[in-house]
Motif scaffolding. Structure first.
Motif, PDB file in Angstrom:
ATOM      1  N   UNK A  87      18.999 -88.715  14.345  1.00 55.55           N
ATOM      2  CA  UNK A  87      19.223 -87.842  15.409  1.00 55.55           C
ATOM      3  C   UNK A  87      18.103 -87.945  16.412  1.00 55.55           C
ATOM      4  N   UNK A  88      16.735 -88.171  16.103  1.00 56.38           N
ATOM      5  CA  UNK A  88      15.830 -88.440  16.943  1.00 56.38           C
ATOM      6  C   UNK A  88      15.949 -89.193  18.099  1.00 56.38           C
ATOM      7  N   UNK A  89      16.605 -90.154  17.728  1.00 57.10           N
ATOM      8  CA  UNK A  89      16.902 -91.601  18.737  1.00 57.10           C
ATOM      9  C   UNK A  89      17.897 -91.193  19.854  1.00 57.10           C
ATOM     10  N   UNK A  90      18.707 -89.962  19.585  1.00 60.90           N
ATOM     11  CA  UNK A  90      19.263 -89.612  20.664  1.00 60.90           C
ATOM     12  C   UNK A  90      18.968 -88.169  21.191  1.00 60.90           C
ATOM     13  N   UNK A  91      17.645 -87.926  20.868  1.00 57.67           N
ATOM     14  CA  UNK A  91      16.850 -86.844  21.324  1.00 57.67           C
ATOM     15  C   UNK A  91      16.962 -85.536  20.799  1.00 57.67           C
ATOM     16  N   UNK A  92      17.675 -85.439  19.450  1.00 58.65           N
ATOM     17  CA  UNK A  92      17.743 -84.306  18.874  1.00 58.65           C
ATOM     18  C   UNK A  92      16.830 -84.120  17.828  1.00 58.65           C
ATOM     19  N   UNK A  93      16.077 -82.805  17.803  1.00 56.53           N
ATOM     20  CA  UNK A  93      15.080 -82.557  16.872  1.00 56.53           C
ATOM     21  C   UNK A  93      15.624 -81.787  15.668  1.00 56.53           C
ATOM     22  N   UNK A  94      15.233 -82.294  14.269  1.00 56.31           N
ATOM     23  CA  UNK A  94      15.690 -81.724  13.233  1.00 56.31           C
ATOM     24  C   UNK A  94      14.813 -81.363  12.333  1.00 56.31           C
ATOM     25  N   UNK A  95      14.669 -79.985  11.726  1.00 55.74           N
ATOM     26  CA  UNK A  95      13.766 -79.705  10.657  1.00 55.74           C
ATOM     27  C   UNK A  95      14.484 -79.529   9.084  1.00 55.74           C
ATOM     28  N   UNK A  96      14.069 -80.274   8.431  1.00 58.02           N
ATOM     29  CA  UNK A  96      14.552 -80.621   7.187  1.00 58.02           C
ATOM     30  C   UNK A  96      14.172 -79.115   6.194  1.00 58.02           C
ATOM     31  N   UNK A  97      15.233 -78.894   5.546  1.00 58.58           N
ATOM     32  CA  UNK A  97      14.843 -77.469   4.601  1.00 58.58           C
ATOM     33  C   UNK A  97      15.493 -77.701   3.297  1.00 58.58           C
ATOM     34  N   UNK A  98      14.547 -78.293   2.282  1.00 61.14           N
ATOM     35  CA  UNK A  98      15.153 -78.370   0.863  1.00 61.14           C
ATOM     36  C   UNK A  98      15.125 -77.079   0.240  1.00 61.14           C
ATOM     37  N   UNK A  99      16.235 -76.644  -0.385  1.00 56.99           N
ATOM     38  CA  UNK A  99      16.198 -75.366  -0.873  1.00 56.99           C
ATOM     39  C   UNK A  99      17.163 -75.497  -1.867  1.00 56.99           C
ATOM     40  N   UNK A 100      16.535 -74.525  -3.242  1.00 56.65           N
ATOM     41  CA  UNK A 100      17.308 -74.774  -4.500  1.00 56.65           C
ATOM     42  C   UNK A 100      18.861 -74.389  -4.082  1.00 56.65           C
ATOM     43  N   UNK A 101      19.878 -75.224  -4.574  1.00 54.61           N
ATOM     44  CA  UNK A 101      21.153 -74.960  -4.286  1.00 54.61           C
ATOM     45  C   UNK A 101      21.824 -73.530  -4.206  1.00 54.61           C
ATOM     46  N   UNK A 102      21.609 -72.880  -5.246  1.00 53.42           N
ATOM     47  CA  UNK A 102      22.042 -71.429  -5.384  1.00 53.42           C
ATOM     48  C   UNK A 102      21.330 -70.636  -4.142  1.00 53.42           C
ATOM     49  N   UNK A 103      20.367 -70.668  -3.968  1.00 50.98           N
ATOM     50  CA  UNK A 103      19.676 -69.907  -3.052  1.00 50.98           C
ATOM     51  C   UNK A 103      20.194 -70.350  -1.488  1.00 50.98           C
ATOM     52  N   UNK A 104      20.261 -71.727  -1.310  1.00 49.73           N
ATOM     53  CA  UNK A 104      20.621 -72.199  -0.247  1.00 49.73           C
ATOM     54  C   UNK A 104      22.228 -71.615   0.149  1.00 49.73           C
ATOM     55  N   UNK A 105      23.060 -71.707  -0.784  1.00 51.53           N
ATOM     56  CA  UNK A 105      24.263 -71.438  -0.754  1.00 51.53           C
ATOM     57  C   UNK A 105      24.551 -69.940  -0.622  1.00 51.53           C
ATOM     58  N   UNK A 106      23.765 -69.033  -1.214  1.00 47.83           N
ATOM     59  CA  UNK A 106      23.773 -67.480  -0.787  1.00 47.83           C
ATOM     60  C   UNK A 106      23.478 -67.158   0.429  1.00 47.83           C
ATOM     61  N   UNK A 107      22.422 -67.826   1.049  1.00 48.84           N
ATOM     62  CA  UNK A 107      21.962 -67.800   2.428  1.00 48.84           C
ATOM     63  C   UNK A 107      22.911 -68.108   3.349  1.00 48.84           C
ATOM     64  N   UNK A 108      23.671 -69.296   3.022  1.00 48.01           N
ATOM     65  CA  UNK A 108      24.475 -69.559   3.964  1.00 48.01           C
ATOM     66  C   UNK A 108      25.765 -68.569   4.034  1.00 48.01           C
TER      67      UNK A 108
END
Length: 526
Positions: free
Chosen positions: A382-403
């Protein structure tokens, strides 16, 4: 169904090839009653209640409980084989299904398996089950005699596929169902399957032992005891296999599998699965509301590199949201190309030339080793097309509930590993992941599209009576997904199964890719 995996690594001891050679470990025989199979697995138990189950405990439950039918591997001469039903049939309109049950089968608690028990089990699953949605077409269940069950439906449905589901279709002792949730916490033995649960230590160990009155019998040197050690770390599983603590490791470091192929002490079987990886774009937020931005991002994903790095070659590029081998997979469906120039052009057309102002968050399951490997590849591309990305590793259950809580405050991109509840990925993957809904569950792009909804809804009405027509409509729906790009389809997974070469009888079946029927296994030539 999605999952997460987590448990501490197990301590290891040095010993010979077979588990029986390890001092302090289980012997290779069960006090004269049969061989022991020792396994290392990631499968934790969230519930022992087969009605409420919708996670990795299916690894054990599928050996304790049985459905009416089993689905055979793709390419088999017969699509289904008998389980607790010996014969079955449907009316021409697929609204009435009749099952003729085996006679003389008992539950582990001594209760007879009969029509009343099947009726109680399916009604419980349809009313309170974690996978209740698979029975949405069910109207009433009739029991004209002790060994006949008739399902009446509100609309046509492929009940043969539903009744062979990995979730929501287990037949359970009515006495256990009447006792409620506490019974399963304390007792857990309420099935007809070949094994009973002998021991359970949460997050550590499950021991299954043979049910002596199992209708399928125990001939041929089959393993009468299975000791499963719950071990999240692939490296620890590898050490346990190589040291002889276990005969089978369910999750090894993929980069090390090639070494086992060269070692005659082990057999390696590469099994197709219905597990697939998808990147969802949050269609409710800022620039991702724009279909051109989403299509640009989809074309900026390095698919081949993801397969190579994330799966060590054990994956295959996905062709839409339906994994290969599952209905209604479409081999003619085009794959999104990796094309950075096209991505830049689309971003410019959308008003984001050079990716100007595009800063996105990408979340993934912290415990998923594959996602941890390939998420940085997406960020770098994505950086090669100018898009900045922040990676967020989160335990799946926490990630899913937040989403699920608030799409407006959720991640921009969500990586998900998913497999269908049963082998109709039209009524599951295409509906669960992308159909409009008031509250998000697994539709983590939050996409709402009336054209798509109409296509999948109509397709579902034809699956039981005209699968070609259903497949054609689902094909149109999948092309709509590619056109509107609420997500990007990364890869379907193949799973390498590595066992001590003394273990015989294993057969791959992607319909049940997260469980192994231990009763089919035996040691040596016996």
């Amino acid at each position: 169904m999605a999952t997460s995996r987590r448990t501490p690594a197990a301590a290891l001891v040095a010993c010979g090839l077979l588990a029986s050679a390890c001092s302090g470990t289980d012997s290779s025989t069960d006090s004269g009653t049969g061989q022991i199979l020792n396994v290392a697995t990631t499968a934790e138990v969230t519930t022992w209640n087969p009605v409420k189950s919708f996670s990795t405990e299916v690894y054990y439950l599928s050996n304790v409980y049985e459905p009416l039918l089993w689905m055979n591997p793709p390419g088999s001469k017969e699509r289904f084989r008998p389980a607790l039903a010996e014969r079955w049939s449907s009316s021409a309109d697929a609204k009435t299904w009749t099952f003729h049950l085996r006679e003389g089968v008992t539950f582990h608690d001594g209760e007879p398996m009969n029509a009343a028990a099947v009726k109680a089990s399916l009604e419980a699953s349809a009313k309170d089950g974690a996978a209740a949605f698979i029975w949405s077409a069910l109207d009433t269940i009739e029991t004209p005699d002790e060994h006949t069950v008739v399902l009446k439906l509100k609309s046509a449905a492929p009940v043969d596929m539903i009744a062979s589901s990995m979730y929501g279709a287990w037949i359970v002792s009515p006495k256990a169902l009447a006792r409620g949730e506490d019974y399963f916490v304390k007792g857990v033995d309420a099935g007809t399957g070949p094994y009973r649960v002998s021991e359970y230590q949460a997050k550590k160990r499950v021991v299954l032992k043979a049910y002596d009155k199992y209708w399928g019998g125990w001939k041929g040197g089959r393993y009468r005891t299975v000791v499963a050690r719950i071990t999240a770390e692939p490296t620890a599983q590898q050490q346990m296999l190589q040291s002889g603590q276990v005969d089978y490791a369910a999750s090894l470091p993929l980069e090390n599998v090639a070494g086992f192929k060269k070692d005659k002490r082990y057999t390696v079987t590469e099994c197709p699965t219905f597990q697939s990886h998808t990147a969802f774009f949050n269609t409710t937020k800022g620039p991702l509301k724009n279909v051109k931005v989403r299509r640009a991002l989809a074309q900026a994903i390095p698919y081949d590199d993801i397969v190579k790095v994330g799966t060590e070659g054990f994956g295959a590029r996905a062709r839409g949201a339906v994994p290969a081998g599952a209905f209604p997979h479409d081999e003619q469906l085009p794959q999104t190309p990796y094309d950075l120039e096209a991505a830049r052009r689309l971003l410019t057309e959308a008003g984001y030339e050079g990716g100007k102002g595009l800063k996105l968050t990408l979340s993934y399951a912290a415990e998923n080793a594959q996602q941890a490997k390939y998420a940085p590849l997406i960020k770098d591309s994505f950086a090669k097309v100018g898009v900045s990305v922040e990676l967020q590793p989160i335990l799946f259950n926490q990630q899913w509930e937040k989403a699920k809580a608030d799409p407006a405050r959720a991640q921009d991109i969500f990586l998900l590993m998913y497999w269908p509840t049963y082998s109709d990925a039209g009524s599951d993957n295409l509906v669960s992941l992308f159909r409009s809904s008031d509250k998000p569950s697994f539709n983590l792009s939050y996409w709402k599209d009336a054209t798509y909804d109409k296509l999948v809804d109509e397709a579902g009405t034809h699956t039981a009576t005209d699968q070609d027509k259903a497949a054609a409509l689902y094909g149109q729906a999948q092309r709509r997904l590619l056109e509107q790009a609420p997500g990007a389809f990364l890869y379907d997974m193949r799973s390498p199964v590595v066992m001590n070469s003394e273990v015989k009888g294993f057969v791959c079946n992607p319909n049940y890719s997260f469980s192994i029927p231990f009763h089919q296994l035996r040691r040596g030539a016996s």
